[in-house]
Design an enzyme around this catalytic site. Sequence first.
Site, PDB file in Angstrom:
ATOM      1  NE  ARG A 296     -21.599  -5.682 -45.739  1.00 41.92           N
ATOM      2  CZ  ARG A 296     -21.786  -5.889 -47.050  1.00 41.92           C
ATOM      3  NH1 ARG A 296     -22.159  -4.890 -47.829  1.00 41.92           N
ATOM      4  NH2 ARG A 296     -21.588  -7.082 -47.582  1.00 41.92           N
TER       5      ARG A 296
ATOM      6  CB  SER B 209      -0.906   0.009   1.241  1.00 48.53           C
ATOM      7  OG  SER B 209      -1.454   1.285   1.469  1.00 48.53           O
TER       8      SER B 209
END
Length: 441
Positions: free
Chosen positions: A308, A269
């Site tokens: 498409r 940390s």
Amino acid sequence: MNLLDATFARGPVPATDGDLWLVALLEVEGALARAAARVGLVAATAADEVSRVCADPSRLDLAAVSAAAGDAGNPVPPLVRALQDAVGPHAARAVHVGATSQDVVDTAAVLLARRGLQLIDTDLGTAADACARLATEHRDDVLMGRTLLQQALPVTVGFKAAGWLAGLDGARSRIRAVTAALPVQYGGAVGTLAASSGSGLDLRRELAAELGLVTTAVPWSTVRLPIADVAGVLGAAAGVVATIAVDVVLLAQTEVAEVSEVSGSRGGSSAMPHKSNPVAAISARACARRAPGLVATLYAAMEQEHERGAGTWHAEWPTLTDLLATVGSAASWLTECLASLRLDTDRMAATVAAAGDPQLARALTEALTPALGAGAAHDAAAAAVREAATTGRPLADLVLARGDVDGAALLADTTPDVGEAGAQTDAALAAHVIADQTGAP
């Protein structure tokens, strides 16, 4: 390298990379030229020249391709022009034979998906082997089972690891099934094969064979089941990875401290030097958490217009590659988590021993069942637990005070009852061996 890549582009599946798409597009164009030669549509010498150029992208004006890709709506039209220029007039007829842009883009996407799925499968296999070792080594070590984040009844470490193992093996089985069924895309402008000189069906079959894909009866231009299958299996794999990762995170909490990740460099940390965070599990969960949104985008893009999709098809390209990358990263992190996992079995056993009330409540239920019936016995035991909670009296005292059971005998039996955890663990391990040997569950 992006600052976040160390977390979210972990392992062998790369993050979104235009170069990977280019290689896949060229692989399709080269295979298409060879397939066209095999069905007699172009000369073999021309197909060979196209294949040589496709295998060496440095021979192309890639800057021009990239610059024109936006104007064309996809990168294939400028890539085809660059290929035709590079191979010269003789071989130009062997470039993009009878195809449309979607044929090449979709087949390239399938190739990228296959490679990514295979890499993810390998990492999941490594994680599964780690779970199998845990299940074997800790088959009978007791661990408190938890439901809805509350202590429930004892299980075993082996049983928990076997659950992880079955999930990973199941994800791998699904990945392999989807990978084996990945199809080629070839249909031409609107899918009718009109530009293939009557050889379109044969050409589609030969193109599939060139690339090791499955051929199809018709194109899947706007029926996006292959992409949906890939998305679904990746989402499922991410869910399995996340479940294992969050189990590790919860078991590693300071107040629980039944597992920890052991790493010489990870877990610190910036503010608290005493911290040792389970970074690999946390990172696996973080990467897996990104998957559902990407899966949802691909599912939402399935609705496509006529022959498409306008925009929906285009949305798939970066989404699919992002999904492959994040699930690949999650799987890679999980392998690191499990490789560095240290179990405190003494603490696990102590937690089970200290949590006498759940076992005592179950024992009381079983003792009352012959006289009261299952439902009434359950209710009576639950009432005793509530009375202990509201009065502050130990449940053991309330059980001893009852006249309808032998409370002393119930209290004397402190052996954790883990049911058939061992047999189920053995079954999961046996299934894992079979899956490894056959490539299927």
